[in-house]
Design an enzyme around this catalytic site. Structure first.
Site, PDB file in Angstrom:
ATOM      1  CB  SER A 156      -0.876  -0.005   1.261  1.00 26.23           C
ATOM      2  OG  SER A 156      -1.486   1.253   1.480  1.00 26.23           O
ATOM      3  CE1 TYR A 169      -4.171  -1.992   5.116  1.00 31.43           C
ATOM      4  CE2 TYR A 169      -3.323   0.210   4.644  1.00 31.43           C
ATOM      5  CZ  TYR A 169      -3.783  -1.031   4.205  1.00 31.43           C
ATOM      6  OH  TYR A 169      -3.833  -1.298   2.849  1.00 31.43           O
TER       7      TYR A 169
END
Length: 259
Positions: A156, A169
Site C-alpha cells: 500500500s 495498518y
C-alpha cells in the site's frame, strides 16, 4: 498443459500459450484480486483463486471458464498456515507447478490507537503479515525445486507513510515491504519478488472499518480512486517481464491525488 485451450488449429502451441503461467491469487473474491484474475486469465495464464467467500469465487471462476479461460478455486483462510499449504499443494497437483503467488488478501479496519480496538489490530497482523508469511512458507520450497518463481506481494502507499487512524495498518504494510525486500535479497537469481503498492483503489477494503471517525475520514479520502483494474495492470506488467528482469516495487496512485 491442456491442448484444447492452449494450442492453435495446427496443434502447435502458440506464443501466447507458451507464456502461460500458473498464478495463485489470494483474496481473489473481489477488488484487486478479482480484477487480477480476470486480466491474467484473459491473457492466457492459468489462475488458481483463493478466498473465504466461495460463492463469489464460484461465480468468478464460472465467468472465466465460460469465456474459455483456465481457472479454478479453493476456499482459503490465509491466517491458517495449513490451509495456505493445502492451497498451494492443490494448485501444484492440478497444474504441476506454481509460477506466481500473488499475496493479495488484506484487511484495513482503521481506528485511532487510543480506541484500543485490539482485536482489529490482531486481525490485521494475522491477515496482512502472517498471511504473506504463510504464502511464502508454502510456495517458496516449490519454487526452489522447480528452479524459479515469482512472489507479488500487495502492500500500500501506507507502506511508505503513516497517517492518523492507520498506524497499525501502515505497520503491517511496512512489514510486507520489509519481508519482500529480505526475500528478494535472499533469492537473487531464481525467485523474483515484486511489491505492488496501491494508492486509493476502488475496493471493499474500507468496508470493514468499525470506528466511526475513521470510517468517515476514509470515505472522504477515497473520493478520488483508481479502479482495481489499474492495480491488476501493474501486477500483469511485473509478471510479464522477461525472466532476467525483476520489477521490485510499483506504486500506483490516482493521478489527481497528491498522496
Amino acid at each position: 498443459m491442456s491442448t484444447d485451450k492452449h494450442t492453435n488449429e495446427s496443434g502447435r502451441q502458440d506464443a501466447h500459450a507458451a507464456a502461460s503461467k500458473v498464478v495463485l491469487i489470494t483474496g481473489a473474491s473481489s477488488g484487486i484480486g478479482a480484477a487480477t484474475a480476470r486480466l491474467l486469465a484473459a491473457g492466457g495464464h492459468r489462475v488458481f483463486l483463493g478466498a473465504r467467500r466461495t460463492d463469489r469465487l464460484e461465480a468468478l471462476v464460472g465467468e472465466l471458464v465460460a469465456a474459455g479461460h483456465s481457472a479454478a478455486y479453493r476456499r482459503l483462510d490465509v491466517t491458517d498456515a495449513a490451509d495456505v499449504q493445502s492451497f498451494v499443494d492443490v494448485a501444484r497437483a492440478v497444474h504441476g507447478r506454481v509460477d506466481v503467488l500473488v499475496n493479495n488478501a488484506g484487511v484495513m479496519p482503521l481506528s485511532p490507537l487510543e480506541a484500543l480496538r485490539t482485536e482489529e489490530w490482531d486481525r490485521m497482523l494475522d491477515v496482512n503479515v502472517r498471511g504473506v508469511l504463510h504464502g511464502i512458507a508454502a510456495a517458496l520450497p516449490v519454487m526452489r525445486v522447480q528452479g524459479g518463481g515469482h512472489f507479488v506481494n500487495i502492500a500500500s502507499v501506507g507502506a511508505y507513510e503513516v497517517s492518523p487512524t492507520a498506524a497499525v495498518y501502515c505497520a503491517t504494510k511496512f512489514a510486507v515491504r520489509a519481508l519482500s525486500e529480505g526475500l528478494r535479497q535472499e533469492s537473487a537469481g531464481d525467485i523474483r519478488v515484486t511489491v505492488v503498492s496501491p494508492g486509493v483503489t476502488e475496493s471493499e477494503l474500507a468496508d470493514g472499518i468499525g470506528d466511526p471517525s475513521a470510517r468517515q475520514a476514509m470515505r472522504d479520502y477515497r473520493s478520488v480512486a483508481v479502479p482495481a483494474s489499474a492495480i491488476a495492470d501493474a501486477i500483469a506488467y511485473a509478471i510479464g517481464r522477461p525472466a532476467d528482469v525483476d520489477v521490485n516495487e510499483l506504486v500506483v496512485r490516482p493521478s489527481a491525488s497528491a498522496r
